[in-house]
Structure formats: structure tokens, C-alpha cells
Scaffold this active site. Structure first.
Site, PDB file in Angstrom:
ATOM      1  CG  ASP A 113     -10.585 -16.155   3.970  1.00 53.79           C
ATOM      2  OD1 ASP A 113      -9.783 -15.206   3.878  1.00 53.79           O
ATOM      3  OD2 ASP A 113     -10.954 -16.618   5.061  1.00 53.79           O
ATOM      4  CG  HIS A 164      -7.758 -20.177   4.462  1.00 60.86           C
ATOM      5  ND1 HIS A 164      -8.026 -19.868   5.777  1.00 60.86           N
ATOM      6  CD2 HIS A 164      -8.978 -20.346   3.864  1.00 60.86           C
ATOM      7  CE1 HIS A 164      -9.329 -19.851   5.972  1.00 60.86           C
ATOM      8  NE2 HIS A 164      -9.933 -20.145   4.835  1.00 60.86           N
ATOM      9  CG  HIS A 168     -11.374 -24.552   3.993  1.00 60.52           C
ATOM     10  ND1 HIS A 168     -12.602 -24.667   4.624  1.00 60.52           N
ATOM     11  CD2 HIS A 168     -11.107 -23.226   3.966  1.00 60.52           C
ATOM     12  CE1 HIS A 168     -13.072 -23.476   4.932  1.00 60.52           C
ATOM     13  NE2 HIS A 168     -12.171 -22.573   4.544  1.00 60.52           N
ATOM     14  CG  HIS A 258     -15.222 -16.568   1.370  1.00 60.16           C
ATOM     15  ND1 HIS A 258     -15.959 -15.813   2.265  1.00 60.16           N
ATOM     16  CD2 HIS A 258     -14.609 -17.535   2.099  1.00 60.16           C
ATOM     17  CE1 HIS A 258     -15.796 -16.311   3.489  1.00 60.16           C
ATOM     18  NE2 HIS A 258     -14.987 -17.346   3.413  1.00 60.16           N
TER      19      HIS A 258
END
Length: 290
Positions: A113, A164, A168, A258
Site C-alpha cells: 500500500d 487506494h 488517502h 507498505h
């Protein structure tokens, strides 16, 4: 044969065995059909699995993709000979977040991510290629627009490109219109950059809302959650990240890591530590279709 060569041969055989198990029969159920929790949804009709390291065979060297082309202007048409322009139709049942894969099979989905990030993404890509692993990269739009060459490199190396959001945010605090802007801008950018329409979405923090589920379905995206969270974003230490993953991983797990959003050196070090352990333990890896 030396010990190092024996280990390498064993890993390549495990990857090849995993490919054979997943692709041997057309009637095999896709691991992306869910099955781990009450919210896991069945795969849509015609949804075929995409395997880790499809070129990997015993003794074969990793395939190195050709250099990524220079970044096109933001408004340029999608690059590549084949451009996906038709969005999938997502039913209400299919829009529910998938938390686990088929637990009856020794398969793991590795998800990355918050990238791309020029400091860490290239190293992550090299590690995945070294072990013949395909992963799913959930990309943030405002990062992807800065580093389109990295987005293309991820795609060129056979990994799955997923949405994504653009900035964010916590989607639970946004109106449907703002949610749509976050998701649609990101999907459109990834489409222009790679020629692929994202088919999976992950809400930041796993915080879905009624609006985000609806918008994702409208844009032809299913929702992927996770079942193993080492909390690497908090930088608890390489050993803590590694130990949490090895302790919690199980057949059908979706693992969260991540490569963006801050200092991810601990995550990179943890990947170096735990990926060979999982491969040597007989796990193989999968990513959803592009």
C-alpha cells in the site's frame, strides 16, 4: 550441489508447483472467491486467477522487463497495444470486502500500500522478482501522478495495479461526490498510465463506507481488505514486522505491507527476512487478474 543451490532449486520448484496447483484444471475455484469471513464474496463469472511468477520454471532465470517508456503527458492516451476500456459489472454481493482467500489452499496474497515511492518501491520490486512473486500494489493517485515511470514498472513486471484513493483520506467523512472524485481520478490516472482499468480497491485504513462501496462498484472495482496486518506503517522494528507476519500467516491469508507513506526501510528489511521463509515453508503467492 551446494547448499545455496539446493535452496534455490527448492524455491523454484515450490513456485512451479504452486502454478501447477492453481492452473491445472479449468474447473478449479479461484482463490479470489473469498472464503475467509462472512464478508468475503464469490468471484464474478469469468474471473480467472493470475499466478505468481508465471515465467518461473525450475532453473529459469527471472525475467527482466524492458525499460519503461518515458512518462507521457497527463492527458495522453493509454500506452500499450491492449487497453482495457470496459468496466466490470459488480453485484452487491461482490462489492463486499474480501478478507481472505480460499483457506483450503496454501496460497498467500501479498499486498503493498501507499506507493509508489522512489526510495522503496524499486527495492520491493527487486525482492519480488528474486522470489518469483506477484503482488498487488494499492497506489495513491497523488503519488502515482508524480512517479508514472514507477507505476509502469510495477505493471510491466506483472504485478496487479489497484486503487487506494487520490489523497488517502478517511472515506467515512466524505460525501458520495467527494468519494467518487477520489476513486475516479485515481482509476483514470492508472488507466492512462498503464492501459489498465483497476478492478480492485482498498479503502485507506480499511475504513469503507456505504458511499465508497457504491462508488467502487460503479467504477467496476471489488474491495480487498486483509487478514494479516503487521502494522509496519507504525515502524515497530524489522523483527516485530517479521514475527507478526510469520506468526499470523496461514493458508488463504491476505498480507498487508507498505512501500509508501513514510520511512519504509523496516518493511523492506522484513520482506527480505520473511519472504524466503514463506517460500521454503511451501507457500505460493497469487494476485488477482488485471
Amino acid at each position: 550441489m551446494s547448499s545455496d543451490r539446493q535452496i534455490t532449486s527448492r524455491r523454484l520448484l515450490l513456485v512451479a508447483a504452486g502454478m501447477s496447483l492453481l492452473g491445472a484444471a479449468a474447473g478449479c475455484r479461484s482463490p479470489w472467491g473469498g472464503g475467509g469471513g462472512p464478508t468475503a464474496a464469490a468471484a464474478p463469472e469469468g474471473f480467472n486467477e493470475s499466478l505468481a511468477g508465471p515465467e518461473a520454471t525450475p532453473g529459469a532465470a527471472p525475467v527482466t522487463p524492458s525499460a519503461a517508456p518515458s512518462a507521457p503527458p497527463a492527458a495522453a492516451a493509454p500506452a500499450g497495444p491492449s487497453v482495457e476500456t470496459v468496466r466490470h459489472t459488480i453485484s452487491t454481493a461482490e462489492s463486499k470486502p474480501v478478507y481472505e482467500l480460499d483457506a483450503e489452499r496454501r496460497v498467500v496474497a501479498l499486498t503493498i500500500d501507499d506507493g509508489p515511492d522512489p526510495r522503496y518501491t524499486p527495492t520491493v520490486l527487486s525482492l519480488l522478482q528474486q522470489h518469483g512473486i506477484r503482488a498487488t500494489f494499492f497506489l495513491i493517485g497523488e503519488n502515482a501522478v508524480q512517479y508514472p515511470e514507477l507505476v509502469r514498472e510495477i505493471a510491466d513486471r506483472g504485478h496487479h495495479i489497484a486503487n487506494h484513493t487520490w489523497t488517502h483520506p478517511d472515506l467515512r467523512n466524505l460525501s458520495e461526490g467527494k468519494v467518487r472524485d477520489e476513486l475516479e481520478r485515481t482509476s483514470d490516472l492508472l488507466h492512462r498510465t498503464t492501459g489498465r482499468l483497476p478492478t480492485w480497491f482498498r479503502a485507506p485504513g480499511g475504513d469503507w463506507s456505504t458511499e465508497s462501496l457504491k462508488v467502487a462498484a460503479d467504477l467496476g472495482m471489488r474491495n480487498m481488505a486483509w487478514s494479516v496486518d503487521p502494522r509496519d506503517w507504525a515502524r515497530p522494528g524489522t523483527s516485530a514486522i517479521t514475527d507478526r507476519i510469520l506468526k499470523d500467516v496461514r493458508p488463504g491469508a491476505i498480507v498487508l505491507n507498505h512501500d509508501g507513506g513514510g520511512d519504509r526501510s523496516q518493511t523492506v528489511a522484513a520482506l527480505k527476512a520473511y519472504l524466503p521463509v514463506l517460500v521454503d515453508s511451501g507457500y505460493y503467492f497469487t494476485a488477482p487478474p488485471n
